[in-house]
Write an enzyme that holds these catalytic residues in place. Sequence first.
Site, PDB file in Angstrom:
ATOM      1  N   GLU A  66       0.239   0.404   0.455  1.00  0.00           N
ATOM      2  CA  GLU A  66       0.743   1.703   0.914  1.00  0.00           C
ATOM      3  C   GLU A  66       2.234   1.858   0.657  1.00  0.00           C
ATOM      4  O   GLU A  66       2.716   2.976   0.573  1.00  0.00           O
ATOM      5  CB  GLU A  66       0.416   1.941   2.387  1.00  0.00           C
TER       6      GLU A  66
ATOM      7  N   GLU B 238      -5.965  -5.180   5.963  1.00  0.00           N
ATOM      8  CA  GLU B 238      -4.906  -4.472   5.239  1.00  0.00           C
ATOM      9  C   GLU B 238      -3.558  -5.148   5.424  1.00  0.00           C
ATOM     10  O   GLU B 238      -3.234  -5.595   6.532  1.00  0.00           O
ATOM     11  CB  GLU B 238      -4.880  -3.048   5.782  1.00  0.00           C
TER      12      GLU B 238
ATOM     13  N   GLU C  50      -8.077   6.892   3.496  1.00  0.00           N
ATOM     14  CA  GLU C  50      -7.660   6.916   4.907  1.00  0.00           C
ATOM     15  C   GLU C  50      -7.537   8.355   5.393  1.00  0.00           C
ATOM     16  O   GLU C  50      -7.020   9.215   4.689  1.00  0.00           O
ATOM     17  CB  GLU C  50      -6.298   6.214   5.044  1.00  0.00           C
TER      18      GLU C  50
ATOM     19  N   ASP D 215      -5.710  -3.252  10.189  1.00  0.00           N
ATOM     20  CA  ASP D 215      -4.410  -3.259   9.509  1.00  0.00           C
ATOM     21  C   ASP D 215      -3.494  -4.289  10.173  1.00  0.00           C
ATOM     22  O   ASP D 215      -3.198  -4.188  11.370  1.00  0.00           O
ATOM     23  CB  ASP D 215      -3.784  -1.853   9.613  1.00  0.00           C
TER      24      ASP D 215
ATOM     25  N   ARG E 103      -3.936   0.317  -2.205  1.00  0.00           N
ATOM     26  CA  ARG E 103      -3.680   1.445  -1.301  1.00  0.00           C
ATOM     27  C   ARG E 103      -2.541   2.350  -1.741  1.00  0.00           C
ATOM     28  O   ARG E 103      -2.062   3.201  -0.982  1.00  0.00           O
ATOM     29  CB  ARG E 103      -3.414   0.911   0.100  1.00  0.00           C
TER      30      ARG E 103
ATOM     31  N   TYR F 128       1.824  -2.371  16.458  1.00  0.00           N
ATOM     32  CA  TYR F 128       1.572  -1.396  15.406  1.00  0.00           C
ATOM     33  C   TYR F 128       0.195  -0.731  15.602  1.00  0.00           C
ATOM     34  O   TYR F 128      -0.778  -1.400  15.928  1.00  0.00           O
ATOM     35  CB  TYR F 128       1.608  -2.064  14.011  1.00  0.00           C
TER      36      TYR F 128
ATOM     37  N   TRP G 205       8.124  -4.760  10.603  1.00  0.00           N
ATOM     38  CA  TRP G 205       7.416  -3.818  11.456  1.00  0.00           C
ATOM     39  C   TRP G 205       6.161  -3.409  10.762  1.00  0.00           C
ATOM     40  O   TRP G 205       5.268  -3.353  10.507  1.00  0.00           O
ATOM     41  CB  TRP G 205       8.249  -2.580  11.779  1.00  0.00           C
TER      42      TRP G 205
ATOM     43  N   HIS H 233      -0.455  -4.905   8.992  1.00  0.00           N
ATOM     44  CA  HIS H 233       0.876  -4.304   8.842  1.00  0.00           C
ATOM     45  C   HIS H 233       1.956  -5.332   8.501  1.00  0.00           C
ATOM     46  O   HIS H 233       3.015  -5.364   9.119  1.00  0.00           O
ATOM     47  CB  HIS H 233       1.249  -3.490  10.091  1.00  0.00           C
TER      48      HIS H 233
ATOM     49  N   ARG I 198     -11.126   2.199  11.505  1.00  0.00           N
ATOM     50  CA  ARG I 198     -10.119   1.145  11.605  1.00  0.00           C
ATOM     51  C   ARG I 198      -9.888   0.836  13.077  1.00  0.00           C
ATOM     52  O   ARG I 198      -9.697   1.749  13.881  1.00  0.00           O
ATOM     53  CB  ARG I 198      -8.832   1.668  10.971  1.00  0.00           C
TER      54      ARG I 198
HETATM   55  C1  GCO Z   1      -1.438   3.107   7.621  1.00  0.00           C
HETATM   56  C2  GCO Z   1       0.019   2.804   7.663  1.00  0.00           C
HETATM   57  C3  GCO Z   1       0.863   3.734   8.459  1.00  0.00           C
HETATM   58  C4  GCO Z   1       2.338   3.458   8.187  1.00  0.00           C
HETATM   59  C5  GCO Z   1       3.087   4.734   8.173  1.00  0.00           C
HETATM   60  C6  GCO Z   1       4.550   4.534   7.889  1.00  0.00           C
HETATM   61  O1  GCO Z   1      -2.190   2.193   7.377  1.00  0.00           O
HETATM   62  O2  GCO Z   1      -1.770   4.275   7.767  1.00  0.00           O
HETATM   63  O3  GCO Z   1       0.232   1.442   7.935  1.00  0.00           O
HETATM   64  O4  GCO Z   1       0.547   3.743   9.802  1.00  0.00           O
HETATM   65  O5  GCO Z   1       2.868   2.586   9.119  1.00  0.00           O
HETATM   66  O6  GCO Z   1       2.499   5.591   7.266  1.00  0.00           O
HETATM   67  O7  GCO Z   1       5.167   5.726   7.603  1.00  0.00           O
HETATM   68 MG    MG Z   2      -1.273   0.444   6.817  1.00  0.00          MG
END
Ligand code: GCO
Ligand code: MG
Length: 407
Positions: free
Chosen positions: A267, A241, A344, A215, A288, A164, A407, A217, A152
Amino acid sequence: MGAQRAEIISARVIVTCPGRNFVTLRIETRDGVYGLGDATLNGRERAVVSYLEDHVIPCLIGRDAHRIEDIWQYLYKGAYWRRGPVTMSAIAAVDMALWDIKGKIAGLPVYQLLGGASREGCMVYGHANGATIEETIENAIAHVEQGYRAVRLQSGAPGLKATYGVAKAGERYEPADGALPTESLWSTEKYLRSVAPLLEKGREALGWDVHLLHDIHHRLTPIEAGRLGKELEPFRPFWLEDPTPAENQAGFRLIRQHTTAPIAVGEIFNTIWDAKQLIEEQLIDYVRATVVHAGGLTHLRRIAALADLYQVRTGCHGATDLSPVSMAAALHFGLSVPNFGIQELMPHTKETDAVFPHAYRYADGMMHPGDAPGLGVDIDEALAGRYEYKRAYLPVARLEDGTVFNW
Ligand code: GCO
Ligand code: MG
């Protein structure tokens, strides 16, 4: 009726902070068999501790640990208040611990109870990041040298102080970084300008035999994500992602109309309902959702089964805020489900690994849960007891004009 019984006689929650907080549930049966479950909800850990201690554990005592499905249904339907990250993380912890116990009693690793191995191992992706594209590429090359087949890529963007997925200089990336939430400023325009060059340089340096992931985010609108996806298509990303927040599942139609870049989401999903439309309309390629935040192995298998009907594959969340107990459970799951995609991997620190000795292993870009009975993870309680809980929050993002953002 039912000759085999494994009566639950005790259950307790262990909170430890070997560098970051982890919440672990330990359930024990009359015969002295115990199982572990991860209940860590990053930044809201103590809410799950209370949910377990005050509301779940009293209902577990005296029950038969073998009745995993029945206990799952009892905790889910019996609460009346369904779903949500706190509830589902607590149920997940119970579920993992019960699968662990069943495996130990059977003398089999959990993946054998789930139908056995469907593959030799689980392909994982690692995290390459850096303040600049050059640093990120250097880091990605180091991952490929360690055997990673999928990486990634996240990098800082010119004009953005923090973003991020990028570690502070010299540190590991760990998002829960403050006793109160830290705040950073976000500009979609600056970010969007930085992504295509990152993937382009990534392909130049790493070639076409490595999977490249990215990602977003949750930071774009659907139409922005569609545009970015289209721009990245020549670099063949493995997935993009969380392109946009997924509360509005129909919003992903707009992304699909504009790009063939594969999409991964989930996630922060807690249940199958968060993914139902995304899966049924084939708006995503990878789901995810993960063991700890989506109700344990019992529920995650249900999500995977639905996804399989629509050729959606799994890509479980596996950041460092998921404990080694979750990582083990994810690997038993990933090894057994027919529609595994990728897992991951953000390796835990030495301190965390010492608190949670485990049977799973990494080799050549793949992981295997190992063949120890149950989940194959233990907890060194004496060591865990040395690391006291430390309040830590995930950061908050604002637009440059001060508006609170995703975020
Ligand atoms: C990822 C996630 C993490 C989250 C985190 C929050 O793709 O691994 O986006 O980085 O931000 O797990 O607790
Ligand atoms: Mg993520």
